[in-house]
Motif scaffolding. Structure first.
Motif, mmCIF file in Angstrom:
data_model
loop_
_atom_site.group_PDB
_atom_site.id
_atom_site.type_symbol
_atom_site.label_atom_id
_atom_site.label_comp_id
_atom_site.label_asym_id
_atom_site.label_seq_id
_atom_site.Cartn_x
_atom_site.Cartn_y
_atom_site.Cartn_z
ATOM 1 N N ILE A 47 0.841 -1.194 0.000
ATOM 2 C CA ILE A 47 0.000 0.000 0.000
ATOM 3 C C ILE A 47 0.880 1.249 0.000
ATOM 4 O O ILE A 47 2.107 1.155 0.036
ATOM 5 C CB ILE A 47 -0.960 -0.003 1.206
ATOM 6 N N GLN A 48 0.257 2.435 -0.017
ATOM 7 C CA GLN A 48 1.012 3.684 -0.101
ATOM 8 C C GLN A 48 1.163 4.335 1.272
ATOM 9 O O GLN A 48 0.179 4.490 2.003
ATOM 10 C CB GLN A 48 0.306 4.676 -1.024
ATOM 11 N N ALA A 49 2.366 4.724 1.614
ATOM 12 C CA ALA A 49 2.623 5.478 2.840
ATOM 13 C C ALA A 49 2.751 6.954 2.498
ATOM 14 O O ALA A 49 3.531 7.331 1.610
ATOM 15 C CB ALA A 49 3.897 4.982 3.512
ATOM 16 N N LEU A 50 1.961 7.780 3.162
ATOM 17 C CA LEU A 50 1.977 9.225 2.946
ATOM 18 C C LEU A 50 2.039 9.920 4.293
ATOM 19 O O LEU A 50 1.815 9.298 5.342
ATOM 20 C CB LEU A 50 0.709 9.673 2.211
ATOM 21 N N ASP A 51 2.306 11.215 4.286
ATOM 22 C CA ASP A 51 2.132 11.939 5.541
ATOM 23 C C ASP A 51 0.652 12.298 5.682
ATOM 24 O O ASP A 51 -0.136 12.145 4.737
ATOM 25 C CB ASP A 51 3.039 13.170 5.623
ATOM 26 N N ALA A 52 0.264 12.743 6.864
ATOM 27 C CA ALA A 52 -1.153 12.941 7.160
ATOM 28 C C ALA A 52 -1.799 13.961 6.226
ATOM 29 O O ALA A 52 -2.939 13.784 5.788
ATOM 30 C CB ALA A 52 -1.320 13.374 8.613
ATOM 31 N N THR A 53 -1.080 15.024 5.910
ATOM 32 C CA THR A 53 -1.632 16.058 5.034
ATOM 33 C C THR A 53 -1.874 15.516 3.626
ATOM 34 O O THR A 53 -2.939 15.722 3.038
ATOM 35 C CB THR A 53 -0.682 17.267 4.972
ATOM 36 N N GLU A 54 -0.889 14.794 3.102
ATOM 37 C CA GLU A 54 -1.038 14.201 1.771
ATOM 38 C C GLU A 54 -2.186 13.198 1.738
ATOM 39 O O GLU A 54 -2.937 13.117 0.758
ATOM 40 C CB GLU A 54 0.260 13.501 1.358
ATOM 41 N N LEU A 55 -2.319 12.444 2.823
ATOM 42 C CA LEU A 55 -3.380 11.439 2.876
ATOM 43 C C LEU A 55 -4.755 12.098 2.811
ATOM 44 O O LEU A 55 -5.638 11.651 2.077
ATOM 45 C CB LEU A 55 -3.235 10.602 4.152
ATOM 46 N N LEU A 56 -4.936 13.170 3.577
ATOM 47 C CA LEU A 56 -6.229 13.861 3.559
ATOM 48 C C LEU A 56 -6.518 14.466 2.188
ATOM 49 O O LEU A 56 -7.671 14.516 1.754
ATOM 50 C CB LEU A 56 -6.255 14.953 4.621
ATOM 51 N N GLN A 57 -5.486 14.915 1.515
ATOM 52 C CA GLN A 57 -5.673 15.495 0.182
ATOM 53 C C GLN A 57 -6.044 14.435 -0.852
ATOM 54 O O GLN A 57 -6.755 14.714 -1.808
ATOM 55 C CB GLN A 57 -4.388 16.202 -0.248
ATOM 56 N N THR A 58 -5.571 13.199 -0.645
ATOM 57 C CA THR A 58 -5.689 12.159 -1.660
ATOM 58 C C THR A 58 -6.864 11.209 -1.437
ATOM 59 O O THR A 58 -7.521 10.786 -2.398
ATOM 60 C CB THR A 58 -4.380 11.342 -1.723
ATOM 61 N N ALA A 59 -7.135 10.856 -0.189
ATOM 62 C CA ALA A 59 -8.133 9.833 0.105
ATOM 63 C C ALA A 59 -9.551 10.379 -0.019
ATOM 64 O O ALA A 59 -9.813 11.553 0.260
ATOM 65 C CB ALA A 59 -7.915 9.276 1.505
ATOM 66 N N ASP A 60 -10.470 9.504 -0.420
ATOM 67 C CA ASP A 60 -11.895 9.856 -0.468
ATOM 68 C C ASP A 60 -12.569 9.585 0.871
ATOM 69 O O ASP A 60 -13.504 10.277 1.263
ATOM 70 C CB ASP A 60 -12.594 9.034 -1.565
ATOM 71 N N LEU A 61 -12.111 8.557 1.554
ATOM 72 C CA LEU A 61 -12.627 8.168 2.865
ATOM 73 C C LEU A 61 -11.429 7.952 3.762
ATOM 74 O O LEU A 61 -10.488 7.241 3.393
ATOM 75 C CB LEU A 61 -13.460 6.885 2.745
ATOM 76 N N VAL A 62 -11.448 8.580 4.944
ATOM 77 C CA VAL A 62 -10.310 8.490 5.860
ATOM 78 C C VAL A 62 -10.757 7.837 7.161
ATOM 79 O O VAL A 62 -11.696 8.300 7.818
ATOM 80 C CB VAL A 62 -9.719 9.879 6.160
ATOM 81 N N THR A 63 -10.083 6.753 7.526
ATOM 82 C CA THR A 63 -10.353 6.087 8.792
ATOM 83 C C THR A 63 -9.433 6.650 9.861
ATOM 84 O O THR A 63 -8.208 6.659 9.692
ATOM 85 C CB THR A 63 -10.131 4.562 8.669
ATOM 86 N N LEU A 64 -10.038 7.138 10.942
ATOM 87 C CA LEU A 64 -9.272 7.656 12.072
ATOM 88 C C LEU A 64 -8.962 6.480 12.990
ATOM 89 O O LEU A 64 -9.851 5.935 13.638
ATOM 90 C CB LEU A 64 -10.075 8.714 12.826
ATOM 91 N N ALA A 65 -7.686 6.070 13.028
ATOM 92 C CA ALA A 65 -7.328 4.842 13.749
ATOM 93 C C ALA A 65 -6.156 5.061 14.694
ATOM 94 O O ALA A 65 -5.347 4.165 14.905
ATOM 95 C CB ALA A 65 -7.004 3.741 12.744
ATOM 96 N N PHE A 66 -6.084 6.253 15.274
ATOM 97 C CA PHE A 66 -5.020 6.550 16.228
ATOM 98 C C PHE A 66 -5.553 6.446 17.659
ATOM 99 O O PHE A 66 -6.736 6.134 17.872
ATOM 100 C CB PHE A 66 -4.424 7.936 15.954
ATOM 101 N N LEU A 67 -4.712 6.701 18.636
ATOM 102 C CA LEU A 67 -5.110 6.588 20.032
ATOM 103 C C LEU A 67 -5.981 7.773 20.456
ATOM 104 O O LEU A 67 -5.796 8.894 19.963
ATOM 105 C CB LEU A 67 -3.868 6.526 20.924
ATOM 106 N N PRO A 68 -6.912 7.552 21.387
ATOM 107 C CA PRO A 68 -7.779 8.650 21.839
ATOM 108 C C PRO A 68 -6.997 9.871 22.324
ATOM 109 O O PRO A 68 -7.388 11.012 22.047
ATOM 110 C CB PRO A 68 -8.582 8.012 22.971
ATOM 111 N N LYS A 69 -5.897 9.646 23.000
ATOM 112 C CA LYS A 69 -5.129 10.768 23.558
ATOM 113 C C LYS A 69 -4.465 11.612 22.468
ATOM 114 O O LYS A 69 -3.992 12.726 22.738
ATOM 115 C CB LYS A 69 -4.069 10.252 24.532
ATOM 116 N N GLN A 70 -4.440 11.100 21.234
ATOM 117 C CA GLN A 70 -3.818 11.837 20.133
ATOM 118 C C GLN A 70 -4.806 12.713 19.370
ATOM 119 O O GLN A 70 -4.400 13.453 18.465
ATOM 120 C CB GLN A 70 -3.168 10.850 19.149
ATOM 121 N N LEU A 71 -6.089 12.646 19.739
ATOM 122 C CA LEU A 71 -7.127 13.334 18.968
ATOM 123 C C LEU A 71 -6.854 14.824 18.818
ATOM 124 O O LEU A 71 -6.858 15.361 17.712
ATOM 125 C CB LEU A 71 -8.497 13.106 19.610
#
Length: 259
Positions: A47-71
């Motif tokens: 799969i493709q590894a991107l930084d968070a900004t690039e991912l938001l620009q590219t993806a149509d649907l984004v799954t938030l899968a980080f820890l609650p404390k990182q929100l």
């Protein structure tokens, strides 16, 4: 062509990514962002590894899968215009829709709780929809969940119960299978044969129940003849308070979430 992004690369994100790949989604349409794990996971799964900004620009649907404390830190690090009207599917267990909407104002948000079986497209996922969700976003989100298994819409107040029944209970089912297999081993079966027999029987029994119009009590009666060996085993389980033990375990799981 839908491009699926994952902010976070933990166990649940990995299980969902594997489920998407099993469902026939191209690896090139699956994106992941994680400062420590994305590159390794991308190399492993193609799969493709991107930084968070690039991912938001590219993806149509984004799954938030980080820890609650990182929100807070993650949401504040991202430009607001990138998640405006973006479909965000959260798998962050302890974060409710209100908190998600405050963290990502203007986004299209669905809160979900999947279990690990999404990795083989046999998951059970609960979901709750934000009030501002458009029909198009709802359709896209549910189609995404359908790729991974079954789904059920629940009030957020029932998510803790769902988490115990669907999220935690695979561990209890594995423990039950292990116990069945150990009984087989103690009576002469090899470890692998005992595990195969136990696991396949549990799988088939669950499928029988789901395909049947009967309830568990009726199906138990169809297997356990009066005075037979199955009834003897059921009586032994009852004497050892099998039902109470299972219910107590689920209740302890629910109670722990409220501590």
């Amino acid at each position: 062509m839908t491009r699926y992004g994952f902010l976070g690369a933990g166990n649940m994100a990995q299980a969902m990514i594997k489920g998407l790949l099993n469902a026939g989604i191209s690896a090139q349409d699956i994106l992941v962002a994680s400062p420590h794990s994305a590159a390794k996971l991308a190399k492993e799964l193609g799969i493709q590894a991107l930084d968070a900004t690039e991912l938001l620009q590219t993806a149509d649907l984004v799954t938030l899968a980080f820890l609650p404390k990182q929100l807070t830190a993650i949401s504040q690090s991202l430009p607001a215009n990138l998640y405006q009207n973006k479909l965000l599917v959260s798998v962050i267990g302890d974060v409710n829709l209100n908190s998600l909407e405050n963290a990502f104002p203007g986004a299209q948000i669905v809160r979900t709780l999947p279990n690990v079986n999404v990795s083989i497209n046999r998951g059970m996922t609960s979901y709750a929809l934000a009030t501002n969700l458009t029909t198009a976003s709802q359709t896209a989100a549910l189609a995404f969940l359908d790729l991974l298994g079954s789904r059920i819409e629940l009030a957020e107040s029932n998510f803790a119960v769902f988490s115990a029944l669907a999220g935690s209970s695979p561990a209890y089912v594995f423990a039950f299978i292990q116990s069945l297999a150990q009984a087989g081993q103690q009576n002469g079966l090899s470890t692998q044969d005992a595990l195969t027999i136990a696991a396949q029987t549990v799988l088939g029994s669950a499928q029988t129940l789901l395909a049947s119009d009967s309830d568990p009590t009726s199906l138990i009666a169809s297997v356990a003849s009066p005075g037979g060996s199955t009834e003897a085993g059921l009586k032994a389980l009852s004497a050892d308070k099998f039902n109470e033990v299972v219910i107590h375990g689920i209740q302890a799981t629910i109670d722990h979430q409220h501590e």
